[in-house]
Design a protein around this motif. Structure first.
Motif, PDB file in Angstrom:
ATOM      1  N   VAL A  62      77.998 -53.956 -35.799  1.00 58.34           N
ATOM      2  CA  VAL A  62      79.046 -55.127 -35.968  1.00 58.34           C
ATOM      3  C   VAL A  62      78.865 -55.287 -37.626  1.00 58.34           C
ATOM      4  O   VAL A  62      79.568 -55.143 -38.627  1.00 58.34           O
ATOM      5  N   PHE A  63      77.413 -55.350 -37.855  1.00 55.36           N
ATOM      6  CA  PHE A  63      77.385 -55.743 -39.395  1.00 55.36           C
ATOM      7  C   PHE A  63      77.618 -54.606 -40.179  1.00 55.36           C
ATOM      8  O   PHE A  63      78.304 -54.762 -41.371  1.00 55.36           O
ATOM      9  N   MET A  64      77.499 -53.201 -40.169  1.00 52.99           N
ATOM     10  CA  MET A  64      77.870 -52.202 -40.683  1.00 52.99           C
ATOM     11  C   MET A  64      79.401 -52.081 -40.871  1.00 52.99           C
ATOM     12  O   MET A  64      79.921 -51.712 -41.792  1.00 52.99           O
ATOM     13  N   THR A  65      79.942 -52.375 -39.644  1.00 56.64           N
ATOM     14  CA  THR A  65      81.768 -52.399 -39.917  1.00 56.64           C
ATOM     15  C   THR A  65      81.952 -53.535 -40.825  1.00 56.64           C
ATOM     16  O   THR A  65      83.073 -52.928 -41.657  1.00 56.64           O
ATOM     17  N   VAL A  66      81.635 -54.421 -40.779  1.00 56.30           N
ATOM     18  CA  VAL A  66      82.044 -55.626 -41.603  1.00 56.30           C
ATOM     19  C   VAL A  66      81.823 -55.229 -43.170  1.00 56.30           C
ATOM     20  O   VAL A  66      82.503 -55.175 -44.003  1.00 56.30           O
ATOM     21  N   VAL A  67      80.479 -54.679 -43.339  1.00 55.62           N
ATOM     22  CA  VAL A  67      80.116 -54.214 -44.675  1.00 55.62           C
ATOM     23  C   VAL A  67      81.292 -53.032 -45.201  1.00 55.62           C
ATOM     24  O   VAL A  67      81.644 -52.902 -46.301  1.00 55.62           O
ATOM     25  N   LEU A  68      81.573 -52.120 -44.472  1.00 55.60           N
ATOM     26  CA  LEU A  68      82.313 -51.134 -44.811  1.00 55.60           C
ATOM     27  C   LEU A  68      83.550 -51.332 -44.885  1.00 55.60           C
ATOM     28  O   LEU A  68      84.409 -51.219 -46.088  1.00 55.60           O
TER      29      LEU A  68
END
Length: 67
Positions: free
Chosen positions: A16-22
């Motif tokens: 979830v964190f990496m998706t938000v950062v992307l």
């Protein structure tokens, strides 16, 4: 709670964190592309393809700017 559950929660949180950062990075690029001060990154993407000596430069420098 065993180690497998902790790993599963950690994996989900990281995903979830990496998706938000992307998505934040993609938004940042498009926002800067629309700004007057932002660079047009699509022009720079063709530098590797159009690198012949006779090709026009991406950012032309006038004679006044060279001095």
């Amino acid at each position: 709670m065993n180690i497998a559950e902790i790993q599963a929660y950690g994996y989900f949180a990281l995903t979830v964190f990496m998706t938000v950062v992307l998505y934040a990075y993609i938004y940042h690029l498009y926002k800067n592309n629309k700004d007057a001060d932002g660079h047009d990154y699509e022009e720079y993407s063709n530098i590797a393809l159009h690198d012949d000596i006779a090709d026009t430069p991406v950012n032309a420098i006038s004679e006044d700017d060279k001095k």
